[in-house]
Design a protein around this motif. Structure first.
Motif, short mmCIF file in Angstrom:
data_model
loop_
_atom_site.label_atom_id
_atom_site.label_comp_id
_atom_site.label_asym_id
_atom_site.label_seq_id
_atom_site.Cartn_x
_atom_site.Cartn_y
_atom_site.Cartn_z
N VAL A 48 0.83 -1.21 0.00
CA VAL A 48 0.00 0.00 0.00
C VAL A 48 0.87 1.26 0.00
O VAL A 48 0.56 2.25 -0.66
N ALA A 49 1.99 1.20 0.71
CA ALA A 49 2.90 2.36 0.76
C ALA A 49 3.68 2.53 -0.54
O ALA A 49 4.26 3.58 -0.80
N GLY A 50 3.73 1.48 -1.37
CA GLY A 50 4.41 1.56 -2.65
C GLY A 50 5.89 1.24 -2.60
O GLY A 50 6.59 1.29 -3.61
N LEU A 128 -4.28 2.02 -5.03
CA LEU A 128 -4.09 3.28 -5.76
C LEU A 128 -5.41 4.01 -6.01
O LEU A 128 -5.41 5.21 -6.26
N THR A 129 -6.53 3.27 -5.95
CA THR A 129 -7.83 3.91 -6.17
C THR A 129 -8.31 4.68 -4.94
O THR A 129 -9.30 5.39 -5.01
N TYR A 130 -7.61 4.50 -3.83
CA TYR A 130 -7.99 5.17 -2.58
C TYR A 130 -6.95 6.23 -2.21
O TYR A 130 -5.81 6.17 -2.66
N SER A 131 -7.36 7.15 -1.39
CA SER A 131 -6.42 8.15 -0.88
C SER A 131 -6.80 8.54 0.54
O SER A 131 -7.95 8.37 0.96
N TYR A 133 -7.70 8.80 4.23
CA TYR A 133 -8.34 7.92 5.23
C TYR A 133 -8.80 6.61 4.60
O TYR A 133 -8.64 5.54 5.19
N ASP A 134 -9.38 6.69 3.41
CA ASP A 134 -9.89 5.49 2.73
C ASP A 134 -8.78 4.47 2.46
O ASP A 134 -9.00 3.27 2.53
N LYS A 135 -7.61 4.97 2.14
CA LYS A 135 -6.48 4.07 1.87
C LYS A 135 -6.08 3.31 3.13
O LYS A 135 -5.78 2.12 3.08
N TRP A 136 -6.10 3.98 4.28
CA TRP A 136 -5.78 3.34 5.55
C TRP A 136 -6.83 2.30 5.91
O TRP A 136 -6.51 1.22 6.41
#
Length: 197
Positions: A48-50, A128-131, A133-136
């Motif tokens: 997730v962090a890339g 990658l589709t999230y950013s 808070y949603d990504k967490w």
């Protein structure tokens, strides 16, 4: 999606299941469960962090990872094939010790290029589709699913182990597990071959 990734019968799943099945108490299999969970948590976070995408941009690193994975899985398959589980005996000699469980669980998690590529390719790309808070939330959801799955595998393994008084069924499970592991080792060898030609 996370369940779909983790459900296939891979080396990591086989190992956690076997530890649940061969130990008298569920708590004795916890080192394998916790280690597998921590390793998956780390891989999911990196995906997730890339961070892991950068690592796999180096061809030589892929070859090294697949090569190490090939030899390790061949060795692990041999160890599991030779194992003679005794689920109701007094001997602990055939069961993996805490240290050995941690070492093997970490190895099948972190030296398994197939699992790493799945984590990077699917979870990393999907994140990658999230950013923000949603990504967490997405990442934590994937991690929770991973932990639930490993605990469930050990519990199911323990239940099957309780019904197997002679150890014959678990011996067959071990042999099937070893064959699956050797198939994965052959697959990794093939990947090394493709990368080298």
């Amino acid at each position: 999606m996370a369940f779909g990734l983790i459900l296939p019968l891979g080396v990591q799943n086989v190992f956690v299941f076997n530890q649940g099945a061969t130990h008298k108490k569920f708590t004795n299999a916890l080192p394998a469960v916790v280690t597998a969970g921590i390793c998956d948590t780390l891989l999911i976070y990196m995906a997730v962090a890339g961070v892991s995408v950068i690592v796999f941009s180096f061809e030589w690193l892929k070859i090294l990872l697949f090569g190490v994975g090939l030899f390790f899985l061949a060795y692990m398959g041999w160890i599991i094939w030779k194992d003679r589980p005794e689920v109701n005996g007094n001997t602990e000699g055939n069961r993996f010790s805490t240290r050995r469980q941690i070492t093997f669980a970490a190895s099948v998690s972190l030296l398994n290029p197939h699992a790493i590529l799945d984590t990077i390719g699917v979870i990393g790309t999907s994140s990658l589709t999230y950013s923000g808070y949603d990504k967490w939330v997405f990442m934590i959801g994937c991690i929770v699913v991973s932990w639930i799955w490993f605990i469930s595998l050990a519990v199911v393994g323990r239940k099957i182990g309780q019904f197997n008084g002679t150890g014959n069924f678990l011996k067959r499970i071990n042999q099937i597990s070893a064959i699956i592991i050797w198939i994965m080792a052959i697959y990794m060898g093939y990947q090394v071959y493709l990368l080298l030609i």
